[in-house]
Design an enzyme around this catalytic site. Structure first.
Site, mmCIF file in Angstrom:
data_model
loop_
_atom_site.group_PDB
_atom_site.id
_atom_site.type_symbol
_atom_site.label_atom_id
_atom_site.label_comp_id
_atom_site.label_asym_id
_atom_site.label_seq_id
_atom_site.Cartn_x
_atom_site.Cartn_y
_atom_site.Cartn_z
ATOM 1 N N TYR A 75 8.048 -11.992 -10.491
ATOM 2 C CA TYR A 75 8.724 -12.708 -11.580
ATOM 3 C C TYR A 75 8.768 -14.229 -11.384
ATOM 4 O O TYR A 75 9.261 -14.934 -12.262
ATOM 5 C CB TYR A 75 10.195 -12.245 -11.661
ATOM 6 C CG TYR A 75 10.463 -10.873 -12.247
ATOM 7 C CD1 TYR A 75 9.709 -9.763 -11.913
ATOM 8 C CD2 TYR A 75 11.540 -10.690 -13.117
ATOM 9 C CE1 TYR A 75 10.006 -8.501 -12.420
ATOM 10 C CE2 TYR A 75 11.844 -9.433 -13.633
ATOM 11 C CZ TYR A 75 11.069 -8.347 -13.282
ATOM 12 O OH TYR A 75 11.372 -7.115 -13.791
ATOM 13 N N HIS A 89 18.143 -5.528 -14.036
ATOM 14 C CA HIS A 89 17.134 -4.478 -13.784
ATOM 15 C C HIS A 89 17.843 -3.208 -13.335
ATOM 16 O O HIS A 89 18.952 -3.282 -12.785
ATOM 17 C CB HIS A 89 16.173 -4.947 -12.671
ATOM 18 C CG HIS A 89 14.888 -4.165 -12.617
ATOM 19 N ND1 HIS A 89 14.803 -2.908 -12.048
ATOM 20 C CD2 HIS A 89 13.631 -4.461 -13.056
ATOM 21 C CE1 HIS A 89 13.556 -2.472 -12.141
ATOM 22 N NE2 HIS A 89 12.810 -3.399 -12.743
ATOM 23 N N GLY A 90 17.213 -2.072 -13.533
ATOM 24 C CA GLY A 90 17.744 -0.805 -13.011
ATOM 25 C C GLY A 90 17.818 -0.876 -11.490
ATOM 26 O O GLY A 90 16.966 -1.516 -10.854
ATOM 27 N N ASP A 91 18.806 -0.200 -10.905
ATOM 28 C CA ASP A 91 18.970 -0.335 -9.449
ATOM 29 C C ASP A 91 17.933 0.462 -8.656
ATOM 30 O O ASP A 91 17.954 0.473 -7.419
ATOM 31 C CB ASP A 91 20.402 0.029 -9.011
ATOM 32 C CG ASP A 91 20.765 1.464 -9.351
ATOM 33 O OD1 ASP A 91 19.886 2.209 -9.833
ATOM 34 O OD2 ASP A 91 21.939 1.830 -9.130
ATOM 35 N N THR A 122 19.098 5.180 -15.008
ATOM 36 C CA THR A 122 19.345 6.481 -15.651
ATOM 37 C C THR A 122 18.190 7.425 -15.358
ATOM 38 O O THR A 122 17.041 7.109 -15.699
ATOM 39 C CB THR A 122 19.408 6.292 -17.204
ATOM 40 O OG1 THR A 122 20.226 5.178 -17.482
ATOM 41 C CG2 THR A 122 19.909 7.539 -17.894
ATOM 42 N N ASP A 204 -24.183 17.534 4.523
ATOM 43 C CA ASP A 204 -24.275 16.844 3.236
ATOM 44 C C ASP A 204 -25.717 16.867 2.732
ATOM 45 O O ASP A 204 -26.398 15.841 2.703
ATOM 46 C CB ASP A 204 -23.764 15.395 3.445
ATOM 47 C CG ASP A 204 -23.769 14.570 2.174
ATOM 48 O OD1 ASP A 204 -23.782 15.158 1.081
ATOM 49 O OD2 ASP A 204 -23.762 13.323 2.289
HETATM 50 C C1 SPV Z 1 -20.779 10.041 -0.071
HETATM 51 O O1 SPV Z 1 -19.618 9.658 0.117
HETATM 52 O O2 SPV Z 1 -21.085 11.233 -0.048
HETATM 53 C C2 SPV Z 1 -21.847 9.082 -0.362
HETATM 54 C C3 SPV Z 1 -21.700 7.708 0.143
HETATM 55 O O3 SPV Z 1 -22.824 9.455 -0.944
HETATM 56 S S1 SPV Z 1 -22.536 7.614 1.659
HETATM 57 O O4 SPV Z 1 -22.011 8.660 2.517
HETATM 58 O O5 SPV Z 1 -22.277 6.296 2.184
HETATM 59 O O6 SPV Z 1 -23.948 7.829 1.409
HETATM 60 MG MG MG Z 2 -22.989 11.530 -1.136
#
Ligand code: SPV
Ligand code: MG
Length: 431
Positions: A75, A89-91, A122, A204
């Site tokens: 602010y 303001h609300g507490d 409230t 992965d």
């Molecule tokens: C994931 O998070 O699966 C990605 C990003 O594809 S990386 O692991 O950096 O390739």
């Molecule tokens: Mg990925």
């Protein structure tokens, strides 16, 4: 007459606000600040009522004498301008993290002898119901899906963090911090292929199938409201990708990122240490175009991820691909690198921005992790994804706990480091 100021960071006025306004008006002429969208989303929910409408609603309240726009969460600048005798303001702002706003107000008022008036906040069944309804609206697919595009327009940099479960979703949803006098939170969630697979104990390599990945999205959407960016790996066969786009859209996902690789996908952070094949520009462009043709709403984004720097194919190749993928309809470009030095990422962003000012750029600073958000924004980046840090922090903590229990033949030594059961329970909302 004394001057009174209060500020609303809400989009629905309920009895609690009316009560606060009536109380505030007793102290003098009342000015109400309406927090701008940009300020509101820094620490609060995304507004469900647009800014002009919020102003109109407050102007119609008889006890309100003036309405002003407050552009900052804190602010101090508005107090300097209006010099109110009282800020009401609300507490609820006596508690973290809002107490940092209260401290800021107290500081600003102390320079000329203004005072804070805390009004009992409230919170009853009716207010809770209104709150729940706003959250439910934000979580609905049609509202959630379009939010990423809205955030890109409002935020100088959209920050996404990896989630792979309801629990990690709640952390992304609820974590707010105060730092250097600013409040901050994540804007969006990234459903990483790496972490979604890791959570299932799988590599992965696009082994965790789409049906299972959709279940992860379900777990996350059940308990959160923030927009989702989905890691779509290579997108698979174009003939399959078009179905993925429709399903993600229907689920309320905002964006899918697909990478220009083909054949057996390996995680990019392996770089050239493993065999990885980049897709041809033609093939990947037609995959993007097919996805764009399949999508049913204007909200959804298909973002093309370029692996040229990861696979050491050079800057020109990366830029050439970016151009082609945008031409094919990509709504954004993700450029990836596994170098510690962010130089090649910044070079790409600068060069891309000289020819394309609009297309959002996404980066994943897992390796080049010293770069700050402000620096990325300066180079034209729109979305930063913290792609795996939650998983990487949880794994060593869990491993150490398992080891300690085995070592000491009891849980006490491990327990002293752990989150109290009470705290983990309060993370979970009850209906
Ligand atoms: C994931 O998070 O699966 C990605 C990003 O594809 S990386 O692991 O950096 O390739
Ligand atoms: Mg990925």
């Amino acid at each position: 007459m004394k001057r009174v100021y209060t500020c609303f960071c809400t989009d629905v006025i309920h009895e609690g606000h009316i009560n606060l306004i009536r109380e505030a008006r007793k102290y003098g002429e009342l000015t109400v600040g309406i927090l701008s969208d940009a300020a509101m989303i820094k620490f609060n929910r995304f507004p469900t009522v647009d800014f002009e409408e919020r102003i109109r609603i407050v102007k119609e309240i008889p006890e309100v004498d003036n309405v002003v726009i407050q552009d900052d969460v804190m602010y101090d600048s508005i107090i300097e301008k209006l010099r109110p005798d009282y800020v009401v303001h609300g507490d609820n702002w006596l508690e973290e993290p809002l107490n940092s706003i209260r401290n800021n107000v107290a500081n600003a008022l102390s320079s000329y002898g203004g005072e804070i008036i805390d009004i009992p906040y409230t919170y009853n069944e009716t207010v809770k119901n209104i709150d729940d309804r706003i959250k439910a609206k934000l979580a609905m697919p049609e509202y959630r899906r379009k939010r990423l595009k809205q955030l890109i327009d409002i935020r100088s940099l959209v920050k996404a963090i990896e989630v792979h479960s309801g629990l990690t979703g709640l952390i992304a949803e609820k974590t707010i911090v105060e730092h250097d006098g600013e409040l901050d939170q994540f804007d969006a969630m990234w459903i990483s292929s790496l972490c979604d697979s890791t959570a299932k104990g799988k590599p992965d390599i696009e082994l965790v199938d789409m049906t299972s990945r959709y279940r992860t999205i379900d777990d996350v959407t059940e308990v959160t409201t923030k927009p989702i960016i989905f890691d779509g790996d290579t997108g698979g066969l174009t003939e399959h990708f078009v179905y993925t786009v429709r399903t993600l859209e229907k689920m309320g996902v905002s964006a899918v990122i697909i990478e220009d690789k083909t054949g057996l996908k390996k995680n990019s952070l392996f770089g050239t240490e493993v065999a990885q094949t980049q897709d041809s520009i033609e093939n990947f462009s037609s995959k993007i175009a097919a996805g764009k043709k399949a999508q049913l709403t204007d909200d959804f984004m298909i973002i093309a991820r370029i692996e040229s720097l990861i696979l050491e194919k050079g800057m020109d190749d990366a830029l050439n691909r970016a151009r082609s993928f945008v031409k094919a309809g990509a709504d954004g470009i993700m450029i990836h690198s596994r170098k510690k030095d962010p130089a090649e990422i910044l070079e790409f962003c600068d060069k891309f921005r000289t020819e394309d000012k609009e297309t959002p750029i996404v980066v994943v600073p897992s390796s080049f992790n010293t770069i700050t958000e402000a620096e990325l924004a300066e180079h034209g980046v729109n979305i930063v994804i913290y792609a795996n840090q939650l998983t990487r922090s949880a794994f060593p903590a869990m491993k150490q706990t398992a080891e300690d229990i085995l070592r000491y033949h009891r849980a006490k030594e491990a327990d002293d480091r752990l989150m109290p059961i009470k705290d983990i329970i309060t993370l979970i909302d009850e209906i």
